[in-house]
Design a protein around this motif. Structure first.
Motif, PDB file in Angstrom:
ATOM      1  N   GLY A 255      23.165  17.038  81.146  1.00 14.08           N
ATOM      2  CA  GLY A 255      22.611  18.342  81.482  1.00 14.08           C
ATOM      3  C   GLY A 255      21.260  18.570  80.838  1.00 14.08           C
ATOM      4  O   GLY A 255      20.639  17.650  80.331  1.00 14.08           O
ATOM      5  N   GLY A 256      20.829  19.791  80.851  1.00 10.13           N
ATOM      6  CA  GLY A 256      19.531  20.130  80.283  1.00 10.13           C
ATOM      7  C   GLY A 256      18.408  19.950  81.287  1.00 10.13           C
ATOM      8  O   GLY A 256      18.594  19.392  82.365  1.00 10.13           O
ATOM      9  N   ILE A 257      17.240  20.422  80.893  1.00  8.49           N
ATOM     10  CA  ILE A 257      16.074  20.312  81.752  1.00  8.49           C
ATOM     11  C   ILE A 257      15.680  18.840  81.880  1.00  8.49           C
ATOM     12  O   ILE A 257      15.833  18.068  80.935  1.00  8.49           O
ATOM     13  CB  ILE A 257      14.904  21.168  81.213  1.00  8.49           C
ATOM     14  N   HIS A 258      15.199  18.476  83.047  1.00 14.04           N
ATOM     15  CA  HIS A 258      14.790  17.098  83.296  1.00 14.04           C
ATOM     16  C   HIS A 258      13.309  17.050  83.621  1.00 14.04           C
ATOM     17  O   HIS A 258      12.868  17.582  84.641  1.00 14.04           O
ATOM     18  CB  HIS A 258      15.599  16.496  84.458  1.00 14.04           C
ATOM     19  N   ILE A 259      12.543  16.465  82.720  1.00 11.45           N
ATOM     20  CA  ILE A 259      11.122  16.226  82.951  1.00 11.45           C
ATOM     21  C   ILE A 259      10.858  14.780  82.533  1.00 11.45           C
ATOM     22  O   ILE A 259      10.800  14.476  81.334  1.00 11.45           O
ATOM     23  CB  ILE A 259      10.226  17.188  82.145  1.00 11.45           C
ATOM     24  N   PRO A 260      10.751  13.872  83.497  1.00  9.82           N
ATOM     25  CA  PRO A 260      10.481  12.474  83.141  1.00  9.82           C
ATOM     26  C   PRO A 260       9.218  12.355  82.285  1.00  9.82           C
ATOM     27  O   PRO A 260       8.269  13.132  82.436  1.00  9.82           O
ATOM     28  CB  PRO A 260      10.282  11.798  84.500  1.00  9.82           C
ATOM     29  N   MET A 261       9.208  11.395  81.399  1.00  9.21           N
ATOM     30  CA  MET A 261       8.105  11.233  80.463  1.00  9.21           C
ATOM     31  C   MET A 261       6.750  11.198  81.164  1.00  9.21           C
ATOM     32  O   MET A 261       5.785  11.800  80.686  1.00  9.21           O
ATOM     33  CB  MET A 261       8.289   9.967  79.636  1.00  9.21           C
ATOM     34  N   GLY A 262       6.661  10.538  82.287  1.00  9.58           N
ATOM     35  CA  GLY A 262       5.405  10.441  83.011  1.00  9.58           C
ATOM     36  C   GLY A 262       4.900  11.754  83.583  1.00  9.58           C
ATOM     37  O   GLY A 262       3.738  11.863  83.959  1.00  9.58           O
ATOM     38  N   GLU A 263       5.768  12.769  83.637  1.00  6.91           N
ATOM     39  CA  GLU A 263       5.384  14.066  84.186  1.00  6.91           C
ATOM     40  C   GLU A 263       5.137  15.130  83.120  1.00  6.91           C
ATOM     41  O   GLU A 263       4.775  16.267  83.438  1.00  6.91           O
ATOM     42  CB  GLU A 263       6.482  14.565  85.142  1.00  6.91           C
ATOM     43  N   LEU A 264       5.355  14.793  81.858  1.00 10.25           N
ATOM     44  CA  LEU A 264       5.246  15.790  80.785  1.00 10.25           C
ATOM     45  C   LEU A 264       3.910  16.516  80.789  1.00 10.25           C
ATOM     46  O   LEU A 264       3.869  17.739  80.684  1.00 10.25           O
ATOM     47  CB  LEU A 264       5.460  15.130  79.421  1.00 10.25           C
ATOM     48  N   GLY A 265       2.823  15.776  80.889  1.00 11.85           N
ATOM     49  CA  GLY A 265       1.498  16.389  80.826  1.00 11.85           C
ATOM     50  C   GLY A 265       1.233  17.400  81.919  1.00 11.85           C
ATOM     51  O   GLY A 265       0.493  18.367  81.717  1.00 11.85           O
ATOM     52  N   ASN A 266       1.868  17.219  83.066  1.00  9.54           N
ATOM     53  CA  ASN A 266       1.670  18.124  84.198  1.00  9.54           C
ATOM     54  C   ASN A 266       2.667  19.276  84.228  1.00  9.54           C
ATOM     55  O   ASN A 266       2.536  20.168  85.070  1.00  9.54           O
ATOM     56  CB  ASN A 266       1.766  17.351  85.516  1.00  9.54           C
ATOM     57  N   ARG A 267       3.646  19.255  83.332  1.00 10.26           N
ATOM     58  CA  ARG A 267       4.702  20.272  83.384  1.00 10.26           C
ATOM     59  C   ARG A 267       4.898  20.992  82.049  1.00 10.26           C
ATOM     60  O   ARG A 267       5.977  21.486  81.742  1.00 10.26           O
ATOM     61  CB  ARG A 267       6.005  19.610  83.848  1.00 10.26           C
ATOM     62  N   LEU A 268       3.850  21.074  81.260  1.00  8.97           N
ATOM     63  CA  LEU A 268       3.942  21.689  79.932  1.00  8.97           C
ATOM     64  C   LEU A 268       4.422  23.131  79.978  1.00  8.97           C
ATOM     65  O   LEU A 268       5.110  23.588  79.071  1.00  8.97           O
ATOM     66  CB  LEU A 268       2.588  21.614  79.219  1.00  8.97           C
ATOM     67  N   GLU A 269       4.074  23.856  81.045  1.00  9.68           N
ATOM     68  CA  GLU A 269       4.458  25.263  81.133  1.00  9.68           C
ATOM     69  C   GLU A 269       5.969  25.449  81.255  1.00  9.68           C
ATOM     70  O   GLU A 269       6.483  26.542  81.025  1.00  9.68           O
ATOM     71  CB  GLU A 269       3.748  25.950  82.308  1.00  9.68           C
ATOM     72  N   GLU A 270       6.698  24.392  81.591  1.00  7.17           N
ATOM     73  CA  GLU A 270       8.160  24.474  81.720  1.00  7.17           C
ATOM     74  C   GLU A 270       8.877  24.261  80.398  1.00  7.17           C
ATOM     75  O   GLU A 270      10.089  24.445  80.315  1.00  7.17           O
ATOM     76  CB  GLU A 270       8.651  23.428  82.723  1.00  7.17           C
ATOM     77  N   ILE A 271       8.146  23.874  79.376  1.00  2.00           N
ATOM     78  CA  ILE A 271       8.752  23.515  78.094  1.00  2.00           C
ATOM     79  C   ILE A 271       8.757  24.724  77.162  1.00  2.00           C
ATOM     80  O   ILE A 271       7.727  25.369  76.955  1.00  2.00           O
ATOM     81  CB  ILE A 271       7.979  22.353  77.448  1.00  2.00           C
ATOM     82  N   MET A 272       9.929  25.028  76.608  1.00  2.92           N
ATOM     83  CA  MET A 272      10.047  26.154  75.675  1.00  2.92           C
ATOM     84  C   MET A 272       9.245  25.863  74.414  1.00  2.92           C
ATOM     85  O   MET A 272       9.254  24.751  73.905  1.00  2.92           O
ATOM     86  CB  MET A 272      11.509  26.401  75.311  1.00  2.92           C
ATOM     87  N   GLN A 273       8.568  26.887  73.915  1.00  4.79           N
ATOM     88  CA  GLN A 273       7.747  26.707  72.720  1.00  4.79           C
ATOM     89  C   GLN A 273       8.267  27.478  71.519  1.00  4.79           C
ATOM     90  O   GLN A 273       7.883  27.203  70.396  1.00  4.79           O
ATOM     91  CB  GLN A 273       6.311  27.150  73.010  1.00  4.79           C
ATOM     92  N   LYS A 274       9.148  28.435  71.743  1.00  6.07           N
ATOM     93  CA  LYS A 274       9.597  29.307  70.655  1.00  6.07           C
ATOM     94  C   LYS A 274      10.889  28.838  69.987  1.00  6.07           C
ATOM     95  O   LYS A 274      11.203  29.263  68.890  1.00  6.07           O
ATOM     96  CB  LYS A 274       9.803  30.730  71.175  1.00  6.07           C
ATOM     97  N   LYS A 275      11.645  27.977  70.661  1.00  2.00           N
ATOM     98  CA  LYS A 275      12.929  27.514  70.132  1.00  2.00           C
ATOM     99  C   LYS A 275      12.914  25.998  70.002  1.00  2.00           C
ATOM    100  O   LYS A 275      12.179  25.314  70.703  1.00  2.00           O
ATOM    101  CB  LYS A 275      14.058  27.921  71.072  1.00  2.00           C
ATOM    102  N   PRO A 276      13.762  25.460  69.126  1.00  2.00           N
ATOM    103  CA  PRO A 276      13.852  24.001  69.014  1.00  2.00           C
ATOM    104  C   PRO A 276      14.324  23.376  70.333  1.00  2.00           C
ATOM    105  O   PRO A 276      15.180  23.928  71.016  1.00  2.00           O
ATOM    106  CB  PRO A 276      14.899  23.782  67.927  1.00  2.00           C
ATOM    107  N   VAL A 277      13.737  22.241  70.677  1.00  2.00           N
ATOM    108  CA  VAL A 277      14.088  21.522  71.898  1.00  2.00           C
ATOM    109  C   VAL A 277      14.420  20.085  71.509  1.00  2.00           C
ATOM    110  O   VAL A 277      13.627  19.416  70.839  1.00  2.00           O
ATOM    111  CB  VAL A 277      12.916  21.530  72.908  1.00  2.00           C
ATOM    112  N   VAL A 278      15.586  19.621  71.926  1.00  2.00           N
ATOM    113  CA  VAL A 278      15.991  18.238  71.680  1.00  2.00           C
ATOM    114  C   VAL A 278      15.507  17.380  72.841  1.00  2.00           C
ATOM    115  O   VAL A 278      15.808  17.670  73.992  1.00  2.00           O
ATOM    116  CB  VAL A 278      17.527  18.118  71.537  1.00  2.00           C
ATOM    117  N   LEU A 279      14.748  16.340  72.529  1.00  2.00           N
ATOM    118  CA  LEU A 279      14.297  15.388  73.541  1.00  2.00           C
ATOM    119  C   LEU A 279      15.171  14.157  73.458  1.00  2.00           C
ATOM    120  O   LEU A 279      15.526  13.711  72.360  1.00  2.00           O
ATOM    121  CB  LEU A 279      12.840  14.975  73.282  1.00  2.00           C
ATOM    122  N   TYR A 280      15.495  13.604  74.620  1.00  2.00           N
ATOM    123  CA  TYR A 280      16.278  12.368  74.616  1.00  2.00           C
ATOM    124  C   TYR A 280      15.917  11.475  75.786  1.00  2.00           C
ATOM    125  O   TYR A 280      15.459  11.920  76.823  1.00  2.00           O
ATOM    126  CB  TYR A 280      17.783  12.650  74.596  1.00  2.00           C
TER     127      TYR A 280
END
Length: 76
Positions: free
Chosen positions: A15-40
């Motif tokens: 589960g969790g949000i899915h943003i492939p590594m290659g798309e991270l730079g184009n999807r920064l606005e989808e990433i929470m900034q105020k709470k801890p986020v576990v990347l895997y």
């Protein structure tokens, strides 16, 4: 946040949000900034690299899931 490719996620998904590594730079606005986020990823290596890239972009709220999905599955 799952940074694996879609085909990896289809094989095993926790589960969790899915943003492939290659798309991270184009999807920064989808990433929470105020709470801890576990990347895997599958083994924990790509997620370390992704965290370094995100920190360079000004994010500082990430936790790496050490060992990735491989370690997660081994604990089950």
């Amino acid at each position: 946040m799952d940074i694996r490719e879609a085909w990896e996620r289809e094989y095993f998904n926790i589960g969790g949000i899915h943003i492939p590594m290659g798309e991270l730079g184009n999807r920064l606005e989808e990433i929470m900034q105020k709470k801890p986020v576990v990347l895997y990823c599958e083994k924990g290596v790509r997620s370390v690299i992704a965290i370094q890239r995100l920190e360079a972009a000004g994010f500082h709220n990430f936790i790496n899931l050490g060992g990735g999905m491989k370690a997660w599955k081994a604990m089950m």
